[in-house]
Design a protein around this motif. Structure first.
Motif, PDB file in Angstrom:
ATOM      1  N   MET A   1       0.858  -1.198   0.000  1.00  0.00           N
ATOM      2  CA  MET A   1       0.000   0.000   0.000  1.00  0.00           C
ATOM      3  C   MET A   1       0.889   1.242   0.000  1.00  0.00           C
ATOM      4  SD  MET A   1      -3.134   0.789   2.626  1.00  0.00           S
ATOM      5  CE  MET A   1      -4.378   2.024   2.235  1.00  0.00           C
ATOM      6  N   ASP A   2       0.676   2.126  -0.980  1.00  0.00           N
ATOM      7  CA  ASP A   2       1.523   3.312  -1.108  1.00  0.00           C
ATOM      8  C   ASP A   2       1.450   4.194   0.130  1.00  0.00           C
ATOM      9  OD1 ASP A   2       2.371   2.524  -3.571  1.00  0.00           O
ATOM     10  OD2 ASP A   2       0.908   3.722  -4.696  1.00  0.00           O
ATOM     11  N   ALA A   3       0.267   4.305   0.727  1.00  0.00           N
ATOM     12  CA  ALA A   3       0.107   5.146   1.908  1.00  0.00           C
ATOM     13  C   ALA A   3       1.013   4.657   3.029  1.00  0.00           C
ATOM     14  CB  ALA A   3      -1.347   5.149   2.361  1.00  0.00           C
ATOM     15  N   GLN A   4       1.025   3.356   3.257  1.00  0.00           N
ATOM     16  CA  GLN A   4       1.863   2.799   4.319  1.00  0.00           C
ATOM     17  C   GLN A   4       3.340   3.056   4.036  1.00  0.00           C
ATOM     18  OE1 GLN A   4       2.133  -1.488   4.650  1.00  0.00           O
ATOM     19  NE2 GLN A   4       2.122  -1.383   6.895  1.00  0.00           N
ATOM     20  N   LYS A   5       3.746   2.933   2.788  1.00  0.00           N
ATOM     21  CA  LYS A   5       5.136   3.190   2.412  1.00  0.00           C
ATOM     22  C   LYS A   5       5.511   4.642   2.695  1.00  0.00           C
ATOM     23  CE  LYS A   5       8.320   2.846  -1.533  1.00  0.00           C
ATOM     24  NZ  LYS A   5       8.429   2.508  -2.989  1.00  0.00           N
ATOM     25  N   ASN A   6       4.623   5.560   2.359  1.00  0.00           N
ATOM     26  CA  ASN A   6       4.883   6.981   2.598  1.00  0.00           C
ATOM     27  C   ASN A   6       4.962   7.291   4.091  1.00  0.00           C
ATOM     28  OD1 ASN A   6       4.867   7.641  -0.158  1.00  0.00           O
ATOM     29  ND2 ASN A   6       2.649   7.885  -0.182  1.00  0.00           N
TER      30      ASN A   6
ATOM     31  N   VAL B   1      18.047  14.766   9.183  1.00  0.00           N
ATOM     32  CA  VAL B   1      16.648  14.480   8.858  1.00  0.00           C
ATOM     33  C   VAL B   1      16.240  15.288   7.628  1.00  0.00           C
ATOM     34  CG1 VAL B   1      14.270  14.528   9.691  1.00  0.00           C
ATOM     35  CG2 VAL B   1      16.141  14.053  11.277  1.00  0.00           C
ATOM     36  N   HIS B   2      15.743  14.590   6.627  1.00  0.00           N
ATOM     37  CA  HIS B   2      15.316  15.246   5.387  1.00  0.00           C
ATOM     38  C   HIS B   2      13.830  14.989   5.150  1.00  0.00           C
ATOM     39  CE1 HIS B   2      19.515  16.065   4.502  1.00  0.00           C
ATOM     40  NE2 HIS B   2      19.788  14.768   4.678  1.00  0.00           N
ATOM     41  N   ALA B   3      13.223  15.808   4.337  1.00  0.00           N
ATOM     42  CA  ALA B   3      11.785  15.712   4.085  1.00  0.00           C
ATOM     43  C   ALA B   3      11.468  14.434   3.310  1.00  0.00           C
ATOM     44  CB  ALA B   3      11.307  16.933   3.314  1.00  0.00           C
ATOM     45  N   ALA B   4      10.592  13.629   3.881  1.00  0.00           N
ATOM     46  CA  ALA B   4      10.114  12.423   3.203  1.00  0.00           C
ATOM     47  C   ALA B   4       8.673  12.614   2.734  1.00  0.00           C
ATOM     48  CB  ALA B   4      10.204  11.221   4.131  1.00  0.00           C
ATOM     49  N   ALA B   5       8.133  13.796   2.987  1.00  0.00           N
ATOM     50  CA  ALA B   5       6.762  14.115   2.587  1.00  0.00           C
ATOM     51  C   ALA B   5       6.675  15.621   2.365  1.00  0.00           C
ATOM     52  CB  ALA B   5       5.764  13.670   3.654  1.00  0.00           C
ATOM     53  N   ASP B   6       5.505  16.086   2.050  1.00  0.00           N
ATOM     54  CA  ASP B   6       5.247  17.516   1.916  1.00  0.00           C
ATOM     55  C   ASP B   6       3.809  17.778   2.338  1.00  0.00           C
ATOM     56  OD1 ASP B   6       3.516  16.976  -0.327  1.00  0.00           O
ATOM     57  OD2 ASP B   6       5.278  16.865  -1.611  1.00  0.00           O
ATOM     58  N   PRO B   7       3.417  19.032   2.476  1.00  0.00           N
ATOM     59  CA  PRO B   7       2.053  19.322   2.943  1.00  0.00           C
ATOM     60  C   PRO B   7       0.960  18.672   2.109  1.00  0.00           C
ATOM     61  CG  PRO B   7       3.402  21.301   3.055  1.00  0.00           C
ATOM     62  CD  PRO B   7       4.225  20.265   2.346  1.00  0.00           C
ATOM     63  N   THR B   8       1.153  18.645   0.787  1.00  0.00           N
ATOM     64  CA  THR B   8       0.137  18.057  -0.093  1.00  0.00           C
ATOM     65  C   THR B   8      -0.023  16.563   0.175  1.00  0.00           C
ATOM     66  OG1 THR B   8       0.639  19.694  -1.818  1.00  0.00           O
ATOM     67  CG2 THR B   8      -0.549  17.708  -2.495  1.00  0.00           C
TER      68      THR B   8
ATOM     69  N   LEU C   1       0.764  14.964   2.973  1.00  0.00           N
ATOM     70  CA  LEU C   1       0.190  14.767   4.301  1.00  0.00           C
ATOM     71  C   LEU C   1      -1.322  14.983   4.279  1.00  0.00           C
ATOM     72  CD1 LEU C   1       0.393  14.194   7.288  1.00  0.00           C
ATOM     73  CD2 LEU C   1       1.043  16.570   7.672  1.00  0.00           C
ATOM     74  N   LEU C   2      -1.779  16.012   3.597  1.00  0.00           N
ATOM     75  CA  LEU C   2      -3.226  16.252   3.492  1.00  0.00           C
ATOM     76  C   LEU C   2      -3.921  15.085   2.796  1.00  0.00           C
ATOM     77  CD1 LEU C   2      -3.257  20.047   2.544  1.00  0.00           C
ATOM     78  CD2 LEU C   2      -4.108  19.040   4.669  1.00  0.00           C
ATOM     79  N   SER C   3      -3.254  14.508   1.808  1.00  0.00           N
ATOM     80  CA  SER C   3      -3.806  13.353   1.104  1.00  0.00           C
ATOM     81  C   SER C   3      -3.924  12.146   2.033  1.00  0.00           C
ATOM     82  CB  SER C   3      -2.929  13.001  -0.102  1.00  0.00           C
ATOM     83  OG  SER C   3      -3.348  11.803  -0.718  1.00  0.00           O
ATOM     84  N   LEU C   4      -2.891  11.922   2.852  1.00  0.00           N
ATOM     85  CA  LEU C   4      -2.919  10.806   3.803  1.00  0.00           C
ATOM     86  C   LEU C   4      -3.998  11.021   4.864  1.00  0.00           C
ATOM     87  CD1 LEU C   4       0.924  10.250   4.296  1.00  0.00           C
ATOM     88  CD2 LEU C   4      -0.658   8.741   3.077  1.00  0.00           C
ATOM     89  N   GLN C   5      -4.132  12.267   5.331  1.00  0.00           N
ATOM     90  CA  GLN C   5      -5.168  12.566   6.319  1.00  0.00           C
ATOM     91  C   GLN C   5      -6.569  12.331   5.743  1.00  0.00           C
ATOM     92  OE1 GLN C   5      -4.100  16.614   7.370  1.00  0.00           O
ATOM     93  NE2 GLN C   5      -2.906  15.956   9.142  1.00  0.00           N
TER      94      GLN C   5
ATOM     95  N   ALA D   1      -1.417  10.130  15.288  1.00  0.00           N
ATOM     96  CA  ALA D   1      -2.160  11.340  15.654  1.00  0.00           C
ATOM     97  C   ALA D   1      -2.068  12.401  14.565  1.00  0.00           C
ATOM     98  CB  ALA D   1      -1.636  11.885  16.976  1.00  0.00           C
ATOM     99  N   ILE D   2      -0.893  12.510  13.950  1.00  0.00           N
ATOM    100  CA  ILE D   2      -0.721  13.480  12.855  1.00  0.00           C
ATOM    101  C   ILE D   2      -1.601  13.090  11.667  1.00  0.00           C
ATOM    102  CG2 ILE D   2       0.929  14.345  11.154  1.00  0.00           C
ATOM    103  CD1 ILE D   2       3.075  14.133  13.392  1.00  0.00           C
ATOM    104  N   LEU D   3      -1.643  11.789  11.344  1.00  0.00           N
ATOM    105  CA  LEU D   3      -2.514  11.318  10.263  1.00  0.00           C
ATOM    106  C   LEU D   3      -3.977  11.579  10.590  1.00  0.00           C
ATOM    107  CD1 LEU D   3      -0.818   7.877   9.494  1.00  0.00           C
ATOM    108  CD2 LEU D   3      -0.772   9.915   8.041  1.00  0.00           C
ATOM    109  N   ALA D   4      -4.304  11.517  11.873  1.00  0.00           N
ATOM    110  CA  ALA D   4      -5.686  11.743  12.321  1.00  0.00           C
ATOM    111  C   ALA D   4      -6.028  13.221  12.445  1.00  0.00           C
ATOM    112  CB  ALA D   4      -5.909  11.043  13.658  1.00  0.00           C
TER     113      ALA D   4
END
Length: 311
Positions: A1-6, A194-201, A203-207, A31-34
């Motif tokens: 699942m791509d979401a889990q990988k991200n 620590v480097h960015a493994a995601a971005d705001p877009t 994260l909003l998609s995962l939420q 909690a962040i995902l929620a």
């Protein structure tokens, strides 16, 4: 699942600056995902701030930090209007809360008025200054830390304010093996790694995906039964609020997504219950946080859990 990988890509980045505490990092990520806010309640020096900043960097979010002291004003958080001589108009000067991830350090050292200002922003997702409303950036996450009540200069947060946080957690001391690595690798591990493994877009998609995780009616009924029971027990002064039950539900969905599923199971509810509900139960007598979590477990065991065949 791509979401889990991200999701796990973010956690792996955080672990570059944090030794151990894998379960804690997973709960925080849940909690962040929620779309919730996090309260870290622990003694100084156990890595609360490091963990919070590492998450901000790994998620690729704009972040600000504010160190609370008794003289921090609400306007330091919300911002204020400043008169501009050139344009002869008032312009809005942003405060610390105008960011995507706010690290609120030692929140229980702030005045009640400043605490209320922060909690209002957390709840409303916007800031009002001089009658003008300014929406905070999206996503908006608060990771607040506090030292245990009774420490010098601290004051206890009211129940209504604590309830606004989706989870309350403690970091705890490291194990002997973890502390050995902390001492040995202190010059090699840094937040700069620590480097960015995601971005705001992303994260909003995962939420958003969390909202589509299926919850069977039997799980909802179980949650309602636990919440109702918490309000009837004589040893509990203040039981689980409807907002608390909603947070528990959202955390359950997010934990299921973290596990790579688009449906929730009874084990998901149990796994996130202590972090979601421990700070929403106020016993009649003064007890430790461990005792509150123990009461949560007693409540869960007092209600027959749904079976896998029901789900």
């Amino acid at each position: 699942m791509d979401a889990q990988k991200n999701i796990y890509a973010v956690i792996e980045e955080v672990q570059k600056a944090v030794i151990g505490k894998q379960e804690l990092l997973k709960i925080m990520m849940t909690a962040i995902l929620a779309s919730g806010h996090i309260l870290i309640d622990d003694i100084p020096g156990v890595g609360k701030t490091t963990i919070a900043v590492a998450f901000a960097k790994a998620l690729g979010l704009q972040h600000k930090r504010i160190q609370f002291t008794p003289d921090v004003l609400p306007s330091d958080l919300t911002g204020f209007s400043m008169y501009d001589k050139e344009s002869r108009t008032f312009r809005y000067q942003e405060g610390a809360a105008m960011t995507q991830l706010l690290l609120a350090d030692e929140i229980n050292r702030a005045s009640p008025k400043t605490q209320s200002a922060l909690l209002e922003v957390m709840q409303e997702g916007r800031i009002s200054v001089d009658g003008i409303t300014h929406p905070v950036p999206s996503p908006f996450i608060v990771i607040a830390t506090q030292n245990p009540f009774g420490s010098s200069g601290t004051q206890e947060l009211p129940e209504s304010q604590v309830d606004r946080f989706m989870i309350r957690i403690t970091v705890g001391y490291p194990t002997a093996g973890e502390e050995f690595l902390i001492l040995k690798d202190q010059s090699e591990r840094s937040l700069d790694d620590v480097h960015a493994a995601a971005d705001p877009t992303l994260l909003l998609s995962l939420q958003k995906k969390v909202s589509f995780v299926h919850m069977d009616d039997s799980l909802y009924r179980y949650m309602v039964s636990v919440a109702q029971l918490s309000r009837k027990r004589k040893d509990i002064r203040l039981g689980i609020s409807p907002r608390g039950a909603m947070a528990w539900c959202r955390m359950t969905q997010a934990w299921a997504l973290l596990q790579g599923r688009d449906y929730a199971l009874p084990d998901d509810m149990r796994h996130v219950a202590a972090a979601s509900l421990g700070h929403r139960i106020w016993p009649v007598s003064t007890l430790t946080e461990e005792s509150a979590e123990h009461i949560v477990m007693l409540l869960l065991d007092s209600v027959p859990a749904p079976s896998l065949t029901e789900v």
